[in-house]
Design an enzyme around this catalytic site. Structure first.
Site, PDB file in Angstrom:
ATOM      1  N   PHE B 116      42.723  39.429  52.489  1.00  0.00           N
ATOM      2  CA  PHE B 116      42.627  40.434  51.435  1.00  0.00           C
ATOM      3  C   PHE B 116      41.254  41.090  51.516  1.00  0.00           C
ATOM      4  CE2 PHE B 116      44.927  41.712  47.559  1.00  0.00           C
ATOM      5  CZ  PHE B 116      46.206  41.368  47.948  1.00  0.00           C
ATOM      6  N   GLN B 236      38.228  50.011  38.300  1.00  0.00           N
ATOM      7  CA  GLN B 236      38.597  50.007  39.711  1.00  0.00           C
ATOM      8  C   GLN B 236      39.799  50.911  40.005  1.00  0.00           C
ATOM      9  OE1 GLN B 236      40.496  46.353  41.694  1.00  0.00           O
ATOM     10  NE2 GLN B 236      38.515  46.585  42.684  1.00  0.00           N
ATOM     11  N   HIS B 238      42.559  51.403  42.718  1.00  0.00           N
ATOM     12  CA  HIS B 238      43.176  50.731  43.860  1.00  0.00           C
ATOM     13  C   HIS B 238      43.476  51.793  44.908  1.00  0.00           C
ATOM     14  CE1 HIS B 238      45.887  48.372  46.308  1.00  0.00           C
ATOM     15  NE2 HIS B 238      45.619  47.301  45.596  1.00  0.00           N
ATOM     16  N   LEU B 248      51.811  50.447  42.221  1.00  0.00           N
ATOM     17  CA  LEU B 248      51.057  49.742  43.261  1.00  0.00           C
ATOM     18  C   LEU B 248      51.863  49.433  44.516  1.00  0.00           C
ATOM     19  CD1 LEU B 248      48.353  48.267  43.891  1.00  0.00           C
ATOM     20  CD2 LEU B 248      49.519  46.193  43.212  1.00  0.00           C
ATOM     21  N   GLU B 251      47.850  45.422  48.219  1.00  0.00           N
ATOM     22  CA  GLU B 251      46.861  45.345  49.276  1.00  0.00           C
ATOM     23  C   GLU B 251      47.321  44.374  50.360  1.00  0.00           C
ATOM     24  OE1 GLU B 251      42.821  45.120  47.847  1.00  0.00           O
ATOM     25  OE2 GLU B 251      42.312  43.780  49.484  1.00  0.00           O
ATOM     26  N   ARG B 282      37.806  47.384  47.703  1.00  0.00           N
ATOM     27  CA  ARG B 282      38.598  48.483  47.147  1.00  0.00           C
ATOM     28  C   ARG B 282      37.806  49.732  46.822  1.00  0.00           C
ATOM     29  NH1 ARG B 282      42.645  44.924  43.390  1.00  0.00           N
ATOM     30  NH2 ARG B 282      43.874  44.222  45.173  1.00  0.00           N
ATOM     31  N   HIS B 357      43.345  50.989  38.250  1.00  0.00           N
ATOM     32  CA  HIS B 357      43.990  49.707  38.467  1.00  0.00           C
ATOM     33  C   HIS B 357      43.451  48.580  37.600  1.00  0.00           C
ATOM     34  CE1 HIS B 357      46.154  46.666  40.652  1.00  0.00           C
ATOM     35  NE2 HIS B 357      45.069  46.080  41.099  1.00  0.00           N
ATOM     36  N   ARG B 399      35.817  44.540  41.475  1.00  0.00           N
ATOM     37  CA  ARG B 399      36.528  43.273  41.658  1.00  0.00           C
ATOM     38  C   ARG B 399      37.152  43.207  43.045  1.00  0.00           C
ATOM     39  NH1 ARG B 399      42.148  41.776  41.388  1.00  0.00           N
ATOM     40  NH2 ARG B 399      42.805  43.822  40.688  1.00  0.00           N
TER      41      ARG B 399
HETATM   42  C1  LIG Z   1      50.263  46.292  39.641  1.00  0.00           C
HETATM   43  C2  LIG Z   1      49.175  45.266  39.611  1.00  0.00           C
HETATM   44  C3  LIG Z   1      49.043  44.356  40.649  1.00  0.00           C
HETATM   45  C4  LIG Z   1      48.047  43.407  40.638  1.00  0.00           C
HETATM   46  N1  LIG Z   1      47.951  42.529  41.687  1.00  0.00           N
HETATM   47  C5  LIG Z   1      47.007  41.573  41.651  1.00  0.00           C
HETATM   48  C6  LIG Z   1      46.906  40.603  42.704  1.00  0.00           C
HETATM   49  O1  LIG Z   1      47.696  40.619  43.660  1.00  0.00           O
HETATM   50  N2  LIG Z   1      45.952  39.668  42.633  1.00  0.00           N
HETATM   51  C7  LIG Z   1      45.079  39.610  41.584  1.00  0.00           C
HETATM   52  O2  LIG Z   1      44.244  38.725  41.551  1.00  0.00           O
HETATM   53  N3  LIG Z   1      45.156  40.502  40.578  1.00  0.00           N
HETATM   54  C8  LIG Z   1      46.096  41.475  40.576  1.00  0.00           C
HETATM   55  N4  LIG Z   1      46.170  42.372  39.539  1.00  0.00           N
HETATM   56  C9  LIG Z   1      45.327  42.182  38.361  1.00  0.00           C
HETATM   57  C10 LIG Z   1      45.830  41.027  37.517  1.00  0.00           C
HETATM   58  O3  LIG Z   1      47.235  40.948  37.619  1.00  0.00           O
HETATM   59  C11 LIG Z   1      45.480  41.166  36.056  1.00  0.00           C
HETATM   60  O4  LIG Z   1      44.129  41.446  35.921  1.00  0.00           O
HETATM   61  C12 LIG Z   1      45.779  39.899  35.282  1.00  0.00           C
HETATM   62  O5  LIG Z   1      47.081  39.458  35.517  1.00  0.00           O
HETATM   63  C13 LIG Z   1      45.566  40.114  33.804  1.00  0.00           C
HETATM   64  O6  LIG Z   1      46.047  39.020  33.072  1.00  0.00           O
HETATM   65  P1  LIG Z   1      45.789  38.939  31.525  1.00  0.00           P
HETATM   66  O7  LIG Z   1      46.408  37.664  31.083  1.00  0.00           O
HETATM   67  O8  LIG Z   1      44.370  39.170  31.238  1.00  0.00           O
HETATM   68  O9  LIG Z   1      46.572  40.203  30.885  1.00  0.00           O
HETATM   69  P2  LIG Z   1      48.091  40.674  30.883  1.00  0.00           P
HETATM   70  O10 LIG Z   1      48.945  39.927  31.807  1.00  0.00           O
HETATM   71  O11 LIG Z   1      48.078  42.152  30.990  1.00  0.00           O
HETATM   72  O12 LIG Z   1      48.596  40.272  29.436  1.00  0.00           O
HETATM   73  C14 LIG Z   1      48.179  40.944  28.275  1.00  0.00           C
HETATM   74  C15 LIG Z   1      48.917  40.356  27.103  1.00  0.00           C
HETATM   75  O13 LIG Z   1      48.339  40.822  25.907  1.00  0.00           O
HETATM   76  C16 LIG Z   1      49.334  41.192  25.000  1.00  0.00           C
HETATM   77  N5  LIG Z   1      48.774  42.201  24.104  1.00  0.00           N
HETATM   78  C17 LIG Z   1      48.053  43.301  24.432  1.00  0.00           C
HETATM   79  N6  LIG Z   1      47.719  43.974  23.319  1.00  0.00           N
HETATM   80  C18 LIG Z   1      48.224  43.284  22.271  1.00  0.00           C
HETATM   81  C19 LIG Z   1      48.213  43.471  20.870  1.00  0.00           C
HETATM   82  N7  LIG Z   1      47.616  44.519  20.305  1.00  0.00           N
HETATM   83  N8  LIG Z   1      48.844  42.572  20.106  1.00  0.00           N
HETATM   84  C20 LIG Z   1      49.485  41.504  20.659  1.00  0.00           C
HETATM   85  N9  LIG Z   1      49.509  41.278  21.974  1.00  0.00           N
HETATM   86  C21 LIG Z   1      48.893  42.157  22.762  1.00  0.00           C
HETATM   87  C22 LIG Z   1      50.463  41.672  25.864  1.00  0.00           C
HETATM   88  O14 LIG Z   1      51.681  41.574  25.167  1.00  0.00           O
HETATM   89  C23 LIG Z   1      50.381  40.714  27.035  1.00  0.00           C
HETATM   90  O15 LIG Z   1      51.114  39.556  26.741  1.00  0.00           O
HETATM   91  C24 LIG Z   1      47.151  43.352  39.561  1.00  0.00           C
HETATM   92  C25 LIG Z   1      47.273  44.262  38.516  1.00  0.00           C
HETATM   93  C26 LIG Z   1      48.252  45.232  38.542  1.00  0.00           C
HETATM   94  C27 LIG Z   1      48.314  46.235  37.444  1.00  0.00           C
END
Ligand SMILES: Cc1cc2nc3c(=O)[nH]c(=O)nc-3n(C[C@H](O)[C@H](O)[C@H](O)COP(=O)(O)OP(=O)(O)OC[C@H]3O[C@@H](n4cnc5c(N)ncnc54)[C@H](O)[C@@H]3O)c2cc1C
Ligand code: SF4
Ligand code: SF4
Ligand code: FES
Lengths: 234, 584
Positions: B116, B236, B238, B248, B251, B282, B357, B399
């Site tokens: 990666f 960031q 992507h 997406l 990568e 990136r 991203h 990142r």
């Molecule tokens: C398309 C894509 C591909 C990616 N691929 C990779 C990868 O291959 N490797 C890597 O390391 N990272 C990757 N990332 C980044 C990574 O996936 C995320 O940064 C990470 O999963 C975020 O996790 P999180 O738990 O912080 O948030 P999220 O999974 O976004 O969860 C947010 C949560 O908060 C809740 N929420 C939000 N606002 C409120 C509110 N007001 N009230 C109640 N609940 C709320 C939502 O319901 C949700 O449950 C990718 C990101 C994207 C967009």
């Protein structure tokens, strides 16, 4: 091209029976059903209700009945349906809440009945992974891509007839764990599977397999589990 | 107003929230609030993998991982926190495997690993196989596994609850107020400890990989509660989003050997990162693509060609990898390319463009996961954050791929453990009566509003202008213009009205509240970016084209005070690796 979307409207608070409302939308190449619903909500009727999040076919929020077929609104391009009228309705078989949103409670309850988690009383090795061969991973790989969109269960006539039936999605989940070489939980799951609301309710009608947006074949996993159940007994 | 009491409240059910819930639930009464059903969280969209120096296929070790993360961050990452994460990453990945996460496997049966961007062996020598993956569904299978574990452990969920208000008084967090989306109505949640895991804020841009749900609510709510936001200017892009939608293309496609080509079919990365080529970090790859486009080497659609319009995308070419291999390691990209750009990636190159991203900035936390509210790192009692909404800062100015699923899961767990340790000393503090009143007044405002503006048009205008003025390349003129535009958009927002006046399942109300959040934190991005007169990581100022460590090797803190953004700064934690010029 102008397409007429006939969208299912329902608001239990209004006291009115559900009806189809026409929304004409100028559709451009690449535009999805979800894009069209967004356009309707933004510029024609802000009261329209539907669920969505990822808009890329991975979160499982936006399954609905589109021209008679359960699919994901976000990955269905309007022009590719080749119709000037497109019907958009909620998933059948689940209780409608409002417009296109349905009550998913019984869907999630069925999942819990099959204990959708890894069961293995043996402690894992310290400081390394459990080994699994690529071939063994292959056996469960496709089933792990299920996004819990409920298209399959909502297309299943056996489920329509028996709301206590586990349905293809929950059974697929039971397969995903029971056929994982790291799992030893089949005995804990068999009670939920081996009864008239379980494996034997399926009449292999294949609706579920036809509509799965992730190209999963729940019917096949039902057959595998039936075999496992029978082998387990004798 | 219904009042609930739970010792621990976790806001968000992505990797961070779910992993924290599993941990805290061992010792306390935990409830998870989430605006979408847990498995719908955007963590499920992560495709490529989760970093962790297992060394299953090469001689990797955690110190290389740490160095790459620090260098990738353009030296803005805090090295104490980075060190802990990289050192313990392998154990975290093993734990996920033990919980049941289905990983792809090496022939021997170990967890499979791929290359990666920016991840190297021996401090930059050559690409490392460090991304632990499950085909191109890594986030999906980890998210589902964590959800399964939560159900197994009877974690309590409040799904489809939108948190709108954070109750803090005298620097002590007392709970939140949330809107019941399904039935309507506000609920007060009284708690001893609250953790935010509300994810990223990519929806402020037009072209983004982020879900509709990624509206940075946690940041909007925190800002209103008087907390600062850290390093918000670092966003960031992507390199490889599908043309037009920004969806997406992992990568992993380049990790497996895919090429980037311009309109002359030249692998242009040789001019920007001769050593790592397509596997540069990136920020660098996105800038290179954008430069190709700006300098007229972007590929053109047939329509652009016939009209003589310059192209605005480049090609991601994986055809040479062969269909069999692609189906095995990158199955998801087939459906994505087919459904969203009508291309079969085994047969033809896929049109791509950079896409908003990942949010490096967020709610400031220390390495234990406790929220801190000033440059002296004063803790807010009972408040925690983890995952993409938090800024620790692991990722600094940029990142590395695969480091954020690691960050979210690792710090979800760490913070869950911190809460489990703290909970004995925390109590249910009094709820100030004005909290519920203020939260109710906010909601009432939307129902009473009778203005003429359309909230969807305001959202569209916000996204278009952020795309234009806060994209990959920035300059003072555009940033100043954007500040003005935000002022106008806010004025328009105060003049909206809702068509939907119902209580039950009012998604228009929800979108209005989310837009309010977008408009609120967007200002911190612009003000922070305008002040930071240098280039660092993802923040590239064409009018200040160099990194300036003497002045800017520091974290931005943005507060809202009396309707204006005030900036403050705090030092970066540097332990092992002194800042150097960043070359790939
Ligand atoms: C398309 C894509 C591909 C990616 N691929 C990779 C990868 O291959 N490797 C890597 O390391 N990272 C990757 N990332 C980044 C990574 O996936 C995320 O940064 C990470 O999963 C975020 O996790 P999180 O738990 O912080 O948030 P999220 O999974 O976004 O969860 C947010 C949560 O908060 C809740 N929420 C939000 N606002 C409120 C509110 N007001 N009230 C109640 N609940 C709320 C939502 O319901 C949700 O449950 C990718 C990101 C994207 C967009
Ligand atoms: S094959 Fe079985 S589960 Fe699938 S739709 Fe038919 S009856 Fe239902
Ligand atoms: S098996 Fe397919 S149709 Fe059924 S819930 Fe899973 S993804 Fe949806
Ligand atoms: S919006 Fe996520 S699957 Fe359609």
């Amino acid at each position: 091209m102008k397409i007429t979307f006939k969208v299912y409207r329902f608001d239990p608070q209004s006291g009115k029976a559900p009806y189809l409302q026409d929304f004409p939308v100028e559709v451009t190449p690449g535009m999805t059903i979800l894009d069209a619903l967004g356009e309707i909500k933004a510029h024609q009727d802000g009261t329209l209700v539907y669920r969505r999040s990822c808009r890329s076919g991975i979160c499982g929020s936006c399954a609905m009945k589109i021209n008679g077929f359960n699919r994901l609104a976000c990955e269905t391009q309007a022009l590719l349906l080749k119709q000037s009228v497109i019907h958009v309705e909620p998933l059948p078989g689940l209780k409608p809440i409002k417009d296109l949103a349905v009550d998913m409670e019984i869907f999630y309850e069925a999942l819990a009945r099959v204990k959708h988690w890894l069961i293995n009383p043996d402690p894992p090795p310290t400081d390394k992974e459990r080994y699994q061969s690529p071939e063994d991973f292959k056996k469960i790989e496709v089933s792990t891509s299920c996004i819990l969109c409920a298209s399959c269960t909502a297309s299943c006539p056996s489920f329509w007839a028996d709301k206590n039936y586990l349905g293809p999605a929950a059974i697929l989940k039971a397969y995903r764990y029971s056929f994982d070489t790291r799992d030893k939980g089949f005995a804990d799951r068999v009670g939920a599977l081996d009864n008239k609301h379980g494996l034997w309710r399926c009449h292999t009608i294949m609706n579920c397999t036809d509509c799965c947006p992730k190209h999963i074949n729940p019917t096949e996993s039902i057959c595998h589990l039936r075999r496992m159940t029978v082998e387990n007994k004798y | 107003m219904t009042i609930h009491q739970h010792e621990v409240l976790i806001i968000g059910a992505g990797m961070a929230g779910l992993r924290a819930a599993i941990e805290a639930n061992k010792v306390a009464d935990v409830a998870v609030l989430t605006k979408i059903f847990p498995t719908r969280s955007h963590s499920g969209a992560a495709q490529g993998g989760m970093a962790g120096a297992l060394g299953n296929l090469d001689d990797d070790n955690w110190e290389f991982h740490m160095f790459d993360t620090v260098k990738g961050s353009d030296y803005l990452g805090d090295q104490d926190a980075i060190e802990i994460m990289c050192r313990e990453a392998p154990e975290l990945v093993y734990e996920l495997e033990h919980m049941g996460t289905p990983f792809s496997r090496t022939p021997e049966g170990k967890i499979a690993q791929r290359r990666f961007g920016g991840h190297t062996l021996n401090f930059g020598e050559k690409p490392a196989l460090r991304a632990n993956y499950s085909a191109d569904y890594t986030g999906h299978v980890v998210l589902h596994c964590l959800y399964d574990q939560c159900v197994k452990n009877s974690v309590r969920f409040y799904s489809e609850f939108l948190v709108t208000y954070l109750i803090i008084k005298d620097n002590v967090c007392r709970g939140v107020v949330a809107w019941d989306i399904r039935h309507g109505g506000l609920h007060v949640f009284h708690a001893k400890a609250v953790m935010f895991g509300t994810g990223g804020y990519g929806r402020a841009w037009r072209i983004t990989t982020n879900a509709f749900a990624n509206t940075g609510d946690g940041l909007g709510v925190a800002l209103t509660a008087g907390l600062p936001l850290e390093d918000m200017e670092f966003v960031q892009f992507h390199p490889t989003g599908l043309y037009k939608s920004g969806i997406l293309m992992t990568e992993g496609a380049r990790g497996e050997g895919g090429y980037l080509k311009n309109k002359d079919e030249e692998r242009f990365m040789k001019r920007y990162a001769p050593n790592l080529m397509e596997l540069g970090p990136r920020d660098l790859v996105s800038r290179s693509i954008q430069t190709e486009i700006i300098e007229g080497r972007g590929a053109q659609t047939p329509e652009q060609k016939s009209k003589g319009i310059p192209g605005d995308f480049v090609w991601l070419d994986v055809t040479h990898l062969g269909e069999a291999k692609l189906r095995e390691v990158l199955p998801q990209i087939f459906d994505l390319s087919k459904n969203f750009v009508g291309v079969d990636p085994a047969k033809a190159p896929v049109p791509i463009q950079p896409t908003a991203h990942y949010s490096m900035g967020g709610i400031p936390v220390n390495a234990a996961g406790r929220v801190v509210c000033d440059a002296k790192n004063t803790e807010v009692r009972g408040l925690y954050a983890a995952g993409e909404c938090a800024c620790m800062s692991i990722h600094g100015a940029n990142r590395l791929g695969c480091n954020s699923t690691l960050d979210a899961t690792f710090h979800g767990r760490q913070t869950g453990r911190t809460i489990a340790r703290d909970i004995g000393n925390l109590t249910y503090e009094d709820l100030p009566p004005e909290a519920a009143q203020e939260a109710q007044a906010q909601i009432d405002w939307y129902y009473k509003a009778t203005g003429k503006e359309n909230l969807y048009d305001i959202r569209g205008d916000l996204q278009d202008t952020m795309q234009k003025n806060l994209g990959i390349f920035r300059e003072a003129k555009g940033l100043e213009a954007q500040l003005q535009i935000l002022g106008e958009l806010k004025k328009r927002f105060s003049n909206i009205s809702l068509k939907d006046k119902s209580q039950e399942f009012n998604t228009e109300l929800q979108e209005a509240i989310e837009l309010g959040n977008l408009l609120s934190f967007a200002e911190t991005i612009v003000v922070g970016a305008l002040a930071r007169q240098e280039c660092r990581g993802a923040h590239w100022r064409t009018d200040h084209p160099a990194r300036d460590d003497a002045k800017w090797l520091k974290h931005t803190l943005a507060y809202r005070e009396e309707g204006k953004i005030r900036l403050d700064y705090k030092p970066v934690v540097i332990t092992r690796f002194q800042p150097k010029e960043r070359k790939y």
